[in-house]
Design an enzyme around this catalytic site. Sequence first.
Site, mmCIF file in Angstrom:
data_model
loop_
_atom_site.group_PDB
_atom_site.id
_atom_site.type_symbol
_atom_site.label_atom_id
_atom_site.label_comp_id
_atom_site.label_asym_id
_atom_site.label_seq_id
_atom_site.Cartn_x
_atom_site.Cartn_y
_atom_site.Cartn_z
ATOM 1 N N ALA A 217 46.235 35.059 -10.101
ATOM 2 C CA ALA A 217 47.082 34.098 -9.571
ATOM 3 C C ALA A 217 47.845 34.664 -8.340
ATOM 4 O O ALA A 217 47.920 35.711 -8.221
ATOM 5 C CB ALA A 217 48.206 34.224 -10.768
ATOM 6 N N SER B 242 49.325 37.181 -1.566
ATOM 7 C CA SER B 242 48.361 38.314 -1.189
ATOM 8 C C SER B 242 48.429 39.751 -1.610
ATOM 9 O O SER B 242 47.843 40.721 -1.063
ATOM 10 C CB SER B 242 48.563 38.327 0.378
ATOM 11 N N ARG B 243 48.978 39.813 -2.918
ATOM 12 C CA ARG B 243 49.083 41.072 -3.477
ATOM 13 C C ARG B 243 50.030 41.968 -2.646
ATOM 14 O O ARG B 243 50.013 43.522 -3.017
ATOM 15 C CB ARG B 243 47.537 41.669 -3.690
ATOM 16 N N LEU B 244 50.687 41.556 -1.661
ATOM 17 C CA LEU B 244 51.628 42.589 -1.080
ATOM 18 C C LEU B 244 53.194 42.246 -2.096
ATOM 19 O O LEU B 244 54.367 41.933 -1.349
ATOM 20 C CB LEU B 244 51.835 41.982 0.519
#
Length: 215
Positions: free
Chosen positions: A11, A192-194
């Site tokens: 997600a 973006s998984r940041l």
Amino acid sequence: MDQQKIENLRADYTASSLSENNTKADPIKQFEAWFAEAEAAKEPEFNAMNLATATSDGRPSARIVLLKGIYPDGFVFYTNYLSRKGKEIAKNPVCALTFFWPSLERQVRIEGVLEKVSKEQSEKYFHSRPKSSQVGALASPQSQEIAGREILEKKWNDLAAEYDDKEVPKPSFWGGYIVKPRMIEFWQGRTSRLHDRIVYKKIDNKNWKKVRLAP
């Protein structure tokens, strides 16, 4: 389930952000703010937390327990002192807690040292519980092997009848612990998984150092 399907489960997190400037100086107060927001968001069992303990030689175990108090010096829960976690805590009183609130895309991790709360505090909480739960605490030899559920149910029924018209005594083997934190991390999911990770580290009895970690 197909392995490829599992690998593709993901997600993207876009609900909020977290910065050093919009977090409080005291991590307990920051936790209280997020806890209130989790309640307002109607997160189911928003006080549920994963409690990880370990044996004296480092073998870990984890389970979900319920947070029952937030105090300036830590986080309180109650359990059977003779359970697996109770025995591990007696020999190695360090632990980790994790809260996860999916609708807010937030996680809190806490590492600290465990101490028993006072007998008076445990007594007060024990007698605030539903009477059926009080009887359950008395009836259950938590974490011990039993031959079948019927044994547990018979014990509960016998004790419920015995204490039908009188107060259930708090068992000596049951009570509370407070987790006194040394580290608290607030995690906010980002795209973006940041992800945002703001960590508080205890530097003395009163003060905390706040830092950002890479996701």
